[in-house]
Design an enzyme around this catalytic site. Structure first.
Site, PDB file in Angstrom:
ATOM      1  CG  ASP A  72      -1.870  -1.174   1.152  1.00 56.63           C
ATOM      2  OD1 ASP A  72      -2.106  -1.935   0.281  1.00 56.63           O
ATOM      3  OD2 ASP A  72      -1.905  -1.676   2.330  1.00 56.63           O
TER       4      ASP A  72
ATOM      5  CD  GLN B 128       0.891  -8.784  -2.335  1.00 52.42           C
ATOM      6  OE1 GLN B 128       1.761  -9.490  -3.090  1.00 52.42           O
ATOM      7  NE2 GLN B 128       0.049  -8.347  -3.192  1.00 52.42           N
TER       8      GLN B 128
ATOM      9  CE  LYS C  58       3.405  -2.324  -4.120  1.00 52.65           C
ATOM     10  NZ  LYS C  58       3.032  -2.082  -3.668  1.00 52.65           N
TER      11      LYS C  58
ATOM     12  N   GLY D  75      -4.382  -4.640  -4.861  1.00 55.23           N
ATOM     13  CA  GLY D  75      -4.631  -2.994  -5.169  1.00 55.23           C
ATOM     14  C   GLY D  75      -4.626  -2.334  -5.748  1.00 55.23           C
ATOM     15  CG  HIS D  76      -1.749  -1.698  -8.384  1.00 56.05           C
ATOM     16  ND1 HIS D  76      -0.781  -2.725  -9.204  1.00 56.05           N
ATOM     17  CD2 HIS D  76      -1.460  -2.260  -6.833  1.00 56.05           C
ATOM     18  CE1 HIS D  76      -0.177  -3.100  -8.489  1.00 56.05           C
ATOM     19  NE2 HIS D  76      -0.312  -2.595  -7.319  1.00 56.05           N
TER      20      HIS D  76
HETATM   21  P1  IMP Z   1      -2.317 -13.006   2.316  1.00 54.85           P
HETATM   22  O1  IMP Z   1      -1.166 -12.680   0.679  1.00 54.85           O
HETATM   23  O2  IMP Z   1      -3.481 -12.688   1.660  1.00 54.85           O
HETATM   24  O3  IMP Z   1      -1.976 -14.457   1.989  1.00 54.85           O
HETATM   25  O4  IMP Z   1      -1.991 -12.136   3.208  1.00 54.85           O
HETATM   26  C1  IMP Z   1      -0.592 -11.846   4.493  1.00 54.85           C
HETATM   27  C2  IMP Z   1      -0.057 -10.889   4.604  1.00 54.85           C
HETATM   28  O5  IMP Z   1       0.143  -9.593   3.285  1.00 54.85           O
HETATM   29  C3  IMP Z   1      -1.425 -10.130   5.549  1.00 54.85           C
HETATM   30  O6  IMP Z   1      -1.208  -9.451   6.159  1.00 54.85           O
HETATM   31  C4  IMP Z   1      -2.582  -9.255   4.380  1.00 54.85           C
HETATM   32  O7  IMP Z   1      -2.975  -7.890   4.887  1.00 54.85           O
HETATM   33  C5  IMP Z   1      -0.656  -8.354   3.945  1.00 54.85           C
HETATM   34  N1  IMP Z   1      -1.103  -8.220   1.938  1.00 54.85           N
HETATM   35  C6  IMP Z   1      -1.563  -9.115   1.356  1.00 54.85           C
HETATM   36  N2  IMP Z   1      -2.068  -7.993  -0.063  1.00 54.85           N
HETATM   37  C7  IMP Z   1      -1.019  -6.880  -0.335  1.00 54.85           C
HETATM   38  C8  IMP Z   1      -1.594  -5.847  -0.461  1.00 54.85           C
HETATM   39  O8  IMP Z   1      -1.459  -5.753  -1.526  1.00 54.85           O
HETATM   40  N3  IMP Z   1      -1.180  -4.644   0.340  1.00 54.85           N
HETATM   41  C9  IMP Z   1      -0.447  -4.353   1.827  1.00 54.85           C
HETATM   42  N4  IMP Z   1      -0.971  -6.036   1.809  1.00 54.85           N
HETATM   43  C10 IMP Z   1      -1.271  -7.172   1.978  1.00 54.85           C
END
Ligand code: IMP
Length: 460
Positions: A44, A255, A47, A71-72
């Site tokens: 977040d 991420q 990007k 999410g973008h």
């Molecule tokens: P997962 O990727 O759904 O397995 O989540 C694992 C961790 O990564 C959690 O803490 C999510 O909140 C975090 N996370 C996954 N994708 C994002 C993203 O695009 N932005 C911020 N945090 C993310």
């Protein structure tokens, strides 16, 4: 005062102007046309806007890891596009968009996203979208397992996005994932479904979930096979050819590096490699072709989900950052945790993720704060620590050591040049450069793509 012939490279570094544009000053290598954009905090970082800004000048935009947990948000000519799986170049005519093998692909979610952008007037066809034929698929059983596990974990849950990302990467590594190309080959599809369900149905029984019926899953997959296979191709070869033709390739990370499966705050991480090197493994392009590595970070820090966050705040500054910065997750809508800029983590990530320069976002959110803090070290059990320890227990007990800087009067909001910014804002940015050892190349001062100051490096 900078002498003639010398270009200010960021606020802190100076280099001869003639080499500044052609060389990658950090690694000393000739700059190729390509750029890798990664987040260097917990995701977040903004990007999407930076990638969109760079996409305008790129020929190919590539996703190389993650899935629809990302999410973008893009704002183009007043239209808002919410992208999750599709590379950001999709909204611009004439760009090739690529989903690499390092991604885990939920085909149903992808089709919904494609339909939604088509409804907004965007063309999506095999001419502008290619998906690596060796990309693993996220299936309904992965989403279910992700949710079942989080429910079972209770207060020790990871706080995942519930999109099935972790379970799919597990299946990929365990060699039982159904991949895009399997949908076009009966023998391969039957065998992969068999391997997958041998494992999952035992696991599901343990969770009290009904077994998955193999022939029903096969029918579901065959019903989407035609549409998905239209986009499938050998991404490694397409990228290699484009690179040889001198096309400019932009790799779009998802991420952030602190969520990296190896280098992040394990186990409170995502299941993919989020550092720059993942762009090579996640697409099949040669590592030497990756080009400039741009690390995106906020002028403060946020995190969604559980896990250690040494500079997290719960006072009125946290409230200011959350409300002024609109800190709510794009994918899940969860409130983001907020805190001061952590230069220890940012500096560590710049080294391990291979960052050449920084894009600093949301500097405007710090407007009107009287004083600002930057974390420059930690205390742990009475000792001074200058890096992130490897265990979650130690990470959770770190006490930040802060340096205090004065805030600024006036606003940096919508500034498009460094000269327009108050002196204290410039000093804050310069201090981030000193502490991380990397130049700030780009400063973003509002969500509008035009409110972007390209202050140094290959983008200036
Ligand atoms: P997962 O990727 O759904 O397995 O989540 C694992 C961790 O990564 C959690 O803490 C999510 O909140 C975090 N996370 C996954 N994708 C994002 C993203 O695009 N932005 C911020 N945090 C993310």
């Amino acid at each position: 005062m900078v002498s003639p012939g010398v270009q200010q490279y960021g606020f802190f570094f100076q280099l001869p102007a003639d080499i500044c544009r052609r060389l990658n000053p950090v690694r000393g290598a000739l700059l190729v046309n390509n750029t890798v954009v990664i987040g260097i905090q917990w995701g977040d970082e903004g990007k999407g806007k930076i990638v969109d800004w760079l996409a305008e000048k790129s020929d190919v935009v590539v996703r190389f890891q993650g899935g629809n947990n990302a999410g973008h948000t893009l704002v183009l000519d007043g239209k808002v596009f919410k992208l999750s799986m599709l590379p950001s170049g999709i909204v611009r005519p004439g760009k090739l968009n690529v989903i690499g093998n390092g991604v885990v692909l939920d085909p149903w979610s992808l089709f919904a996203e494609i339909d939604s952008v088509i409804e907004q007037g965007i063309k999506v066809s095999p001419e502008n979208l290619v998906i690596a034929d060796n990309t693993p698929l996220v299936l309904p059983l992965h989403r279910e397992l992700d949710i079942l596990r989080e429910q079972r974990a209770g207060s020790s849950k990871i706080g995942t996005t519930g999109r099935g990302i972790g379970p799919t990467y597990e299946d990929k590594v365990a060699r039982r994932a159904v991949r895009v190309a399997d949908l076009g080959n009966q023998g391969s599809l039957d065998s992969m479904i068999g391997r997958l369900l041998d494992h999952h149905n035992v696991l599901r029984a343990g969770y009290g979930a009904v077994p998955v019926d193999g022939s029903r899953l096969k029918t579901e997959l065959l019903s989407i096979a035609g549409r998905l296979l239209e986009f499938a191709g050998p991404v490694w070869r397409i990228l290699s050819e484009r690179a040889e033709q001198g096309k400019s390739i932009l790799f779009e990370g998802a991420q952030g590096s602190l969520l990296d499966i190896d280098h992040g705050t394990y186990p409170f991480v995502t299941s993919s490699s989020t550092v720059a090197g993942a762009a090579a493994a996640g697409t099949g392009i040669a590592p030497g072709r990756l080009g400039y590595i741009l690390g995106v970070c906020k002028a403060y820090t946020t995190r969604v989900g559980s896990g250690p966050f040494p500079t997290e705040l719960s006072d009125k500054v946290a409230h200011h950052l959350a409300t002024v910065g609109h800190e709510r997750g794009t994918v899940t809508g969860r409130a983001r945790r907020c805190g001061w800029f952590d230069a220890v983590l940012a500096g560590q990530v710049c080294k391990l993720a291979g960052v050449d320069g920084l894009a600093l976002t949301k500097l405007d959110v710090l407007d009107s704060l009287e004083t600002l803090k930057i974390c420059t070290g930690y205390r742990l059990d009475g000792n001074i620590v200058d890096r992130l320890p490897a265990t979650a227990d130690e990470q959770g007990r770190l006490e930040p050591i802060y340096e205090t800087l004065p805030g600024w009067e006036g606003s940096v909001a919508s500034s498009r040049s460094i000269g327009d910014m108050p002196e204290n804002a410039r000093n804050y940015v310069a201090r981030i450069e000193q502490l991380t050892g990397r130049p700030v190349n780009i400063i973003s001062t509002s969500p509008d793509r035009l409110d972007t100051a390209a202050v140094s490096g290959p983008f200036a």
